[in-house]
Motif scaffolding. Structure first.
Motif, PDB file in Angstrom:
ATOM      1  N   ALA A 271      72.343  12.738  50.537  1.00 34.34           N
ATOM      2  CA  ALA A 271      71.524  12.932  49.347  1.00 34.34           C
ATOM      3  C   ALA A 271      72.424  13.147  48.144  1.00 34.34           C
ATOM      4  O   ALA A 271      73.373  13.923  48.191  1.00 34.34           O
ATOM      5  N   VAL A 272      72.133  12.455  47.066  1.00 35.80           N
ATOM      6  CA  VAL A 272      72.877  12.587  45.820  1.00 35.80           C
ATOM      7  C   VAL A 272      71.918  13.038  44.728  1.00 35.80           C
ATOM      8  O   VAL A 272      70.887  12.399  44.498  1.00 35.80           O
ATOM      9  N   VAL A 273      72.251  14.151  44.076  1.00 31.91           N
ATOM     10  CA  VAL A 273      71.495  14.588  42.900  1.00 31.91           C
ATOM     11  C   VAL A 273      72.061  13.850  41.700  1.00 31.91           C
ATOM     12  O   VAL A 273      73.230  14.010  41.364  1.00 31.91           O
ATOM     13  N   PHE A 274      71.236  13.019  41.038  1.00 34.71           N
ATOM     14  CA  PHE A 274      71.780  12.211  39.951  1.00 34.71           C
ATOM     15  C   PHE A 274      71.271  12.611  38.568  1.00 34.71           C
ATOM     16  O   PHE A 274      71.672  12.023  37.571  1.00 34.71           O
ATOM     17  N   GLU A 275      70.441  13.627  38.493  1.00 34.44           N
ATOM     18  CA  GLU A 275      70.045  14.186  37.194  1.00 34.44           C
ATOM     19  C   GLU A 275      69.354  15.509  37.413  1.00 34.44           C
ATOM     20  O   GLU A 275      68.723  15.733  38.450  1.00 34.44           O
ATOM     21  N   ARG A 276      69.504  16.418  36.452  1.00 34.65           N
ATOM     22  CA  ARG A 276      68.855  17.727  36.508  1.00 34.65           C
ATOM     23  C   ARG A 276      68.229  18.023  35.144  1.00 34.65           C
ATOM     24  O   ARG A 276      68.829  17.737  34.099  1.00 34.65           O
ATOM     25  N   PHE A 277      67.047  18.604  35.165  1.00 35.48           N
ATOM     26  CA  PHE A 277      66.347  18.980  33.940  1.00 35.48           C
ATOM     27  C   PHE A 277      65.839  20.410  34.086  1.00 35.48           C
ATOM     28  O   PHE A 277      65.170  20.729  35.069  1.00 35.48           O
ATOM     29  N   THR A 278      66.142  21.264  33.117  1.00 29.80           N
ATOM     30  CA  THR A 278      65.532  22.588  33.070  1.00 29.80           C
ATOM     31  C   THR A 278      64.259  22.477  32.249  1.00 29.80           C
ATOM     32  O   THR A 278      64.291  22.078  31.075  1.00 29.80           O
ATOM     33  N   VAL A 279      63.119  22.786  32.868  1.00 32.41           N
ATOM     34  CA  VAL A 279      61.829  22.542  32.218  1.00 32.41           C
ATOM     35  C   VAL A 279      61.087  23.825  31.862  1.00 32.41           C
ATOM     36  O   VAL A 279      59.993  23.773  31.277  1.00 32.41           O
ATOM     37  N   GLY A 280      61.658  24.978  32.194  1.00 31.87           N
ATOM     38  CA  GLY A 280      60.995  26.222  31.853  1.00 31.87           C
ATOM     39  C   GLY A 280      61.793  27.410  32.361  1.00 31.87           C
ATOM     40  O   GLY A 280      62.825  27.257  33.022  1.00 31.87           O
TER      41      GLY A 280
END
Length: 353
Positions: A70-79
């Motif tokens: 598994a590769v994490v290719f983007e992260r977003f903090t949404v709250g």
């Protein structure tokens, strides 16, 4: 609504989370929207942050063969930075932009066997827990769909699709992996290649299209496959006779390899449209020499795993034939998302410290 309780460092009495994506497939570079629904646990908790991770199942080639991970290719903090009372229900809406190179998972609604997921991470009381995981469906951009449709009209058929760890040299690739859509050759090219592989590297102005012809004895008798790159603008897609254009690309790749023999393993595009990337020309093919790095398979690669040609359905009128085999139908891909990422939390938690 199905809430998944966050165990591990938060304990059994911790909050639960359910992330709900807006219905429908999204576009590469497009907006992914939805809501993160939280339910408070047995006590009050401070939610420090809510982060969404885009996760992909990726294959890696190495001396010992192949492996998947598994590769994490983007992260977003949404709250985050709010108090969640015991038993309280709280929803956090989000709207984020996907990377332009996000792989496509379906064509005309038919799954390609690519596994992408959106995983929700909560940071509570100094601890991080990865909880909810949802399948991410991505449909092609208009230019990508037009090219695949043209290949289908020319007689190429879908074989499989996968994500390969590595980079393609001579391109503007941003992600640590790239998607390969493997096609069986059209009858008129069957004596010259075993298959053709298509990679799309999209960006704000257009799409780089990398074509790789898997050699067949005789014409492609060298030790390298033939790789060519073409650049397509997002503008004016509907104005192009894509069957003629794509056939020209394939013919150019074949003729280039024939002209240079085994010494010219990498081809490059020369478009008769002239013009430049993103400057109004329907497409412009730049001279380049793309190649796969050590994680890829630019030299003498063999068969890779993934769905093969099996049950075939028509993808649009006279379009690309999409085959899904081995029981990997759309419903089972949904189950596979959870199954595949089930054992990854521990390793990634270690990485995060």
């Amino acid at each position: 609504m199905v809430f998944k309780r966050l165990l591990g460092s938060l304990g059994v009495g911790g909050p639960t989370v359910d992330t709900v994506l807006d219905p429908g497939a999204v576009l590469p570079g497009g907006t992914l929207s939805g809501q993160v629904h939280l339910r408070g646990g047995d006590a009050d908790f401070t939610i420090e942050h809510i982060t969404l991770e885009l996760v992909a199942r990726v294959e890696a080639e190495h001396d010992g063969g192949e492996s998947e991970g598994a590769v994490v290719f983007e992260r977003f903090t949404v709250g985050g930075s709010f108090r969640l009372a015991a038993g309280e229900l709280h929803s956090v809406p989000f709207s984020v932009m996907l990377p332009w190179e996000t792989p496509i998972t379906e064509l005309y609604g038919q799954g390609l066997g690519i596994v992408l997921g959106v995983r929700t991470e909560l940071a509570v009381a100094g601890a991080k827990d990865k909880g909810d995981l949802d399948q991410l469906a991505v449909r092609p951009l208009p230019a990508q769909e037009a090219i695949l449709e043209a290949l289908g009209q020319l007689g190429f058929g879908f074989k499989s699709a996968d994500l390969e760890l590595g980079r393609i040299g001579g391109t503007g690739q941003q992600l640590p992996f790239y998607q390969e859509i493997e096609l069986t050759p059209a009858p008129q090219y069957a004596h010259q290649m075993n298959e053709i592989e298509v990679t799309f590297l999209a960006g704000p102005a257009g799409v780089e299209v990398v074509l790789e012809a898997d050699k067949r004895g005789g014409l492609f008798s060298g030790s390298h496959d033939t790789v060519s790159r073409f650049t397509v603008s997002h503008q004016g897609v509907e104005q192009i006779d894509w069957s003629a254009e794509v056939d020209g690309w394939v013919r150019q790749m074949v003729e280039h390899r024939a002209s240079y023999g085994s010494h010219g393993s990498y081809g490059h595009g020369e478009s008769h449209h002239g013009g430049h990337y993103g400057h109004g020309a329907p497409y412009a093919a730049h001279g380049s020499h793309p190649h796969k790095d050590e994680h890829g398979h630019g030299e003498g690669h063999g068969h890779r795993s993934g769905p093969g040609m099996g049950t075939v359905v028509a993808a649009g009128a006279a379009g690309l034939a999409v085959g899904v085999v081995g029981g990997m139908v759309a419903a089972e891909v949904v189950d596979e998302v959870g199954d595949f990422f089930e054992g990854d939390d521990e390793d990634e938690g270690d990485d995060e410290g």
